[in-house]
Design an enzyme around this catalytic site. Sequence first.
Site, PDB file in Angstrom:
ATOM      1  NE  ARG A  26      -3.004   2.529   2.967  1.00  0.00           N
ATOM      2  CZ  ARG A  26      -3.975   3.216   2.411  1.00  0.00           C
ATOM      3  NH1 ARG A  26      -4.705   2.667   1.476  1.00  0.00           N
ATOM      4  NH2 ARG A  26      -4.235   4.442   2.780  1.00  0.00           N
ATOM      5  NE  ARG A  79     -11.230 -11.315   7.888  1.00  0.00           N
ATOM      6  CZ  ARG A  79     -11.893 -11.458   9.006  1.00  0.00           C
ATOM      7  NH1 ARG A  79     -12.074 -10.406   9.791  1.00  0.00           N
ATOM      8  NH2 ARG A  79     -12.404 -12.606   9.350  1.00  0.00           N
ATOM      9  NE  ARG A 107     -10.772 -23.544   0.294  1.00  0.00           N
ATOM     10  CZ  ARG A 107     -11.035 -24.191   1.405  1.00  0.00           C
ATOM     11  NH1 ARG A 107     -11.944 -23.731   2.239  1.00  0.00           N
ATOM     12  NH2 ARG A 107     -10.392 -25.299   1.713  1.00  0.00           N
ATOM     13  CE  LYS A 114     -17.661 -20.733   2.454  1.00  0.00           C
ATOM     14  NZ  LYS A 114     -17.330 -21.500   3.633  1.00  0.00           N
ATOM     15  CG  HIS A 122     -11.154 -17.317   1.731  1.00  0.00           C
ATOM     16  ND1 HIS A 122     -11.723 -18.112   2.701  1.00  0.00           N
ATOM     17  CD2 HIS A 122     -11.756 -16.108   1.849  1.00  0.00           C
ATOM     18  CE1 HIS A 122     -12.625 -17.418   3.362  1.00  0.00           C
ATOM     19  NE2 HIS A 122     -12.674 -16.196   2.860  1.00  0.00           N
ATOM     20  CD  GLU A 141      -8.671 -18.373   5.244  1.00  0.00           C
ATOM     21  OE1 GLU A 141      -9.310 -19.345   4.844  1.00  0.00           O
ATOM     22  OE2 GLU A 141      -9.059 -17.630   6.180  1.00  0.00           O
ATOM     23  CB  ILE A 155     -22.323  -6.831  11.005  1.00  0.00           C
ATOM     24  CG1 ILE A 155     -21.642  -5.465  11.139  1.00  0.00           C
ATOM     25  CG2 ILE A 155     -23.649  -6.855  11.764  1.00  0.00           C
ATOM     26  CD1 ILE A 155     -22.428  -4.303  10.603  1.00  0.00           C
TER      27      ILE A 155
HETATM   28  P1  0O2 Z   1     -12.972 -17.209  12.041  1.00  0.00           P
HETATM   29  O1  0O2 Z   1     -13.520 -16.873  13.365  1.00  0.00           O
HETATM   30  O2  0O2 Z   1     -13.168 -16.120  11.044  1.00  0.00           O
HETATM   31  O3  0O2 Z   1     -11.555 -17.695  12.079  1.00  0.00           O
HETATM   32  P2  0O2 Z   1     -13.094 -25.532   6.877  1.00  0.00           P
HETATM   33  O4  0O2 Z   1     -12.258 -26.203   5.806  1.00  0.00           O
HETATM   34  O5  0O2 Z   1     -14.469 -26.096   7.077  1.00  0.00           O
HETATM   35  O6  0O2 Z   1     -12.346 -25.275   8.149  1.00  0.00           O
HETATM   36  P3  0O2 Z   1     -14.050 -23.777   5.137  1.00  0.00           P
HETATM   37  O7  0O2 Z   1     -15.442 -23.325   5.477  1.00  0.00           O
HETATM   38  O8  0O2 Z   1     -13.878 -24.781   4.090  1.00  0.00           O
HETATM   39  O9  0O2 Z   1     -13.330 -24.138   6.418  1.00  0.00           O
HETATM   40  O10 0O2 Z   1     -13.117 -22.594   4.778  1.00  0.00           O
HETATM   41  P4  0O2 Z   1     -13.498 -21.284   4.107  1.00  0.00           P
HETATM   42  O11 0O2 Z   1     -14.971 -21.205   4.008  1.00  0.00           O
HETATM   43  O12 0O2 Z   1     -12.680 -21.156   2.895  1.00  0.00           O
HETATM   44  O13 0O2 Z   1     -12.998 -20.224   5.148  1.00  0.00           O
HETATM   45  C1  0O2 Z   1     -13.476 -20.168   6.423  1.00  0.00           C
HETATM   46  C2  0O2 Z   1     -13.344 -18.731   6.901  1.00  0.00           C
HETATM   47  O14 0O2 Z   1     -14.002 -17.874   5.981  1.00  0.00           O
HETATM   48  C3  0O2 Z   1     -14.056 -18.543   8.202  1.00  0.00           C
HETATM   49  O15 0O2 Z   1     -13.165 -18.831   9.250  1.00  0.00           O
HETATM   50  C4  0O2 Z   1     -14.458 -17.095   8.150  1.00  0.00           C
HETATM   51  O16 0O2 Z   1     -13.369 -16.255   8.472  1.00  0.00           O
HETATM   52  C5  0O2 Z   1     -14.802 -16.930   6.693  1.00  0.00           C
HETATM   53  N1  0O2 Z   1     -16.198 -17.262   6.423  1.00  0.00           N
HETATM   54  C6  0O2 Z   1     -16.638 -18.320   5.695  1.00  0.00           C
HETATM   55  N2  0O2 Z   1     -17.987 -18.323   5.615  1.00  0.00           N
HETATM   56  C7  0O2 Z   1     -18.405 -17.246   6.295  1.00  0.00           C
HETATM   57  C8  0O2 Z   1     -19.702 -16.690   6.561  1.00  0.00           C
HETATM   58  O17 0O2 Z   1     -20.743 -17.217   6.167  1.00  0.00           O
HETATM   59  N3  0O2 Z   1     -19.734 -15.554   7.309  1.00  0.00           N
HETATM   60  C9  0O2 Z   1     -18.604 -14.950   7.768  1.00  0.00           C
HETATM   61  N4  0O2 Z   1     -18.752 -13.823   8.471  1.00  0.00           N
HETATM   62  N5  0O2 Z   1     -17.380 -15.455   7.549  1.00  0.00           N
HETATM   63  C10 0O2 Z   1     -17.269 -16.575   6.817  1.00  0.00           C
HETATM   64  P5  0O2 Z   1     -13.686 -19.545  10.549  1.00  0.00           P
HETATM   65  O18 0O2 Z   1     -12.585 -20.408  11.036  1.00  0.00           O
HETATM   66  O19 0O2 Z   1     -15.004 -20.163  10.324  1.00  0.00           O
HETATM   67  O20 0O2 Z   1     -13.903 -18.412  11.558  1.00  0.00           O
HETATM   68  P1  0O2 Z   2     -12.402  -9.767  17.166  1.00  0.00           P
HETATM   69  O1  0O2 Z   2     -13.141 -10.485  18.242  1.00  0.00           O
HETATM   70  O2  0O2 Z   2     -12.396 -10.517  15.872  1.00  0.00           O
HETATM   71  O3  0O2 Z   2     -12.827  -8.347  16.988  1.00  0.00           O
HETATM   72  P2  0O2 Z   2      -1.958  -3.527  14.498  1.00  0.00           P
HETATM   73  O4  0O2 Z   2      -0.846  -4.461  14.789  1.00  0.00           O
HETATM   74  O5  0O2 Z   2      -2.153  -2.429  15.512  1.00  0.00           O
HETATM   75  O6  0O2 Z   2      -1.943  -3.056  13.073  1.00  0.00           O
HETATM   76  P3  0O2 Z   2      -3.916  -5.307  15.671  1.00  0.00           P
HETATM   77  O7  0O2 Z   2      -4.763  -4.535  16.611  1.00  0.00           O
HETATM   78  O8  0O2 Z   2      -2.900  -6.237  16.265  1.00  0.00           O
HETATM   79  O9  0O2 Z   2      -3.277  -4.361  14.561  1.00  0.00           O
HETATM   80  O10 0O2 Z   2      -4.826  -6.176  14.841  1.00  0.00           O
HETATM   81  P4  0O2 Z   2      -5.432  -5.894  13.400  1.00  0.00           P
HETATM   82  O11 0O2 Z   2      -4.392  -6.261  12.411  1.00  0.00           O
HETATM   83  O12 0O2 Z   2      -5.993  -4.520  13.330  1.00  0.00           O
HETATM   84  O13 0O2 Z   2      -6.613  -6.901  13.289  1.00  0.00           O
HETATM   85  C1  0O2 Z   2      -7.083  -7.736  14.301  1.00  0.00           C
HETATM   86  C2  0O2 Z   2      -8.535  -8.072  13.982  1.00  0.00           C
HETATM   87  O14 0O2 Z   2      -8.645  -8.374  12.602  1.00  0.00           O
HETATM   88  C3  0O2 Z   2      -8.985  -9.314  14.686  1.00  0.00           C
HETATM   89  O15 0O2 Z   2      -9.732  -8.931  15.792  1.00  0.00           O
HETATM   90  C4  0O2 Z   2      -9.899 -10.013  13.696  1.00  0.00           C
HETATM   91  O16 0O2 Z   2     -11.226  -9.642  13.866  1.00  0.00           O
HETATM   92  C5  0O2 Z   2      -9.534  -9.458  12.385  1.00  0.00           C
HETATM   93  N1  0O2 Z   2      -8.868 -10.372  11.460  1.00  0.00           N
HETATM   94  C6  0O2 Z   2      -7.835 -10.029  10.676  1.00  0.00           C
HETATM   95  N2  0O2 Z   2      -7.494 -11.004   9.866  1.00  0.00           N
HETATM   96  C7  0O2 Z   2      -8.290 -12.026  10.124  1.00  0.00           C
HETATM   97  C8  0O2 Z   2      -8.414 -13.319   9.560  1.00  0.00           C
HETATM   98  O17 0O2 Z   2      -7.719 -13.751   8.656  1.00  0.00           O
HETATM   99  N3  0O2 Z   2      -9.368 -14.099  10.061  1.00  0.00           N
HETATM  100  C9  0O2 Z   2     -10.146 -13.666  11.038  1.00  0.00           C
HETATM  101  N4  0O2 Z   2     -11.029 -14.489  11.513  1.00  0.00           N
HETATM  102  N5  0O2 Z   2     -10.067 -12.451  11.587  1.00  0.00           N
HETATM  103  C10 0O2 Z   2      -9.145 -11.626  11.126  1.00  0.00           C
HETATM  104  P5  0O2 Z   2      -9.531  -9.663  17.147  1.00  0.00           P
HETATM  105  O18 0O2 Z   2      -8.616  -8.799  17.958  1.00  0.00           O
HETATM  106  O19 0O2 Z   2      -9.076 -11.061  16.937  1.00  0.00           O
HETATM  107  O20 0O2 Z   2     -10.957  -9.664  17.782  1.00  0.00           O
END
Ligand code: 0O2
Ligand code: 0O2
Length: 225
Positions: A26, A79, A107, A114, A122, A141, A155
Amino acid sequence: MRQWNQFLEPYKQAVDELKIKLKGIRSQYNLEDIHTPIEFVTGRVKPLASIYDKTLEKGIPFEPSAELAAELPDIAGLRMMCQFVDDIGTVVEILRQRKDLKVIEERDYISNKKPSGYRSYHVIIEYPVQTIDGEKTIFAEIQIRTLAMNFWASIEHTLNYKYEGEMPPAINHRLEKAAEAAFRLDEEMSLIRDEIQDAQQYFSAFKEYATRGYSQKKEKGGGSK
Ligand code: 0O2
Ligand code: 0O2
């Protein structure tokens, strides 16, 4: 706990390093003063409680192991948020070209959303981490999505977490519709951008034509004096 900390350490290091590297892309765009395909980057190591839930779902032992590392490629998660849908393709291509990581799986949940309505792209990568015991290659990932997709997913994730995934069908349907509205917003913003770009091109062409005409007249006028 010590074992878990040791197991997770390379993932923490990978998230920290990748955040800096991806944010660096960036900064480079900003220095060139051209549109950056990356709005912001976040990252996290999957919390132990989420790792535990995933092992239950997948029916694998909850212990630090090679099997767990292979089954959960998102222990290190990044992300990348983009302004426009077509920025996502640019970001994916940048990742594919990098020499410090290897894209091993993609993916596309943008073309194939989905059932929940979730949209995102992904990418699973292999990333080498330097440790005191030598190089360790881990999976990470990277989720690439627009600001609108991220707004919806954040949300929806919070709501699902609160309701422990037991959402009534009517609510799920409304969430799905909200995801469509977010996607339409993305499409509309892209169209607006295209129109502005067209208008800008038209005006610069017009300005160039007008100033060229003016200087030619001036030159002629100057010669007759
Ligand atoms: P978290 O809390 O985000 O880490 P699997 O192989 O079953 O483990 P899957 O479903 O094949 O996983 O993998 P996929 O769908 O490529 O990626 C899963 C991740 O995508 C999730 O991580 C979420 O971060 C995001 N994701 C997938 N579907 C949804 C959805 O419907 N809503 C939201 N908000 N996020 C989604 P985790 O580990 O489930 O959760
Ligand atoms: P929750 O419960 O998810 O809100 P900095 O080092 O200051 O730049 P910081 O604060 O360490 O940043 O973290 P950053 O990079 O801002 O992002 C942390 C938040 O990003 C996490 O919140 C996740 O919500 C989200 N996040 C980022 N990448 C991913 C990802 O690949 N999968 C999922 N599931 N979440 C991601 P928290 O703190 O975990 O809490």
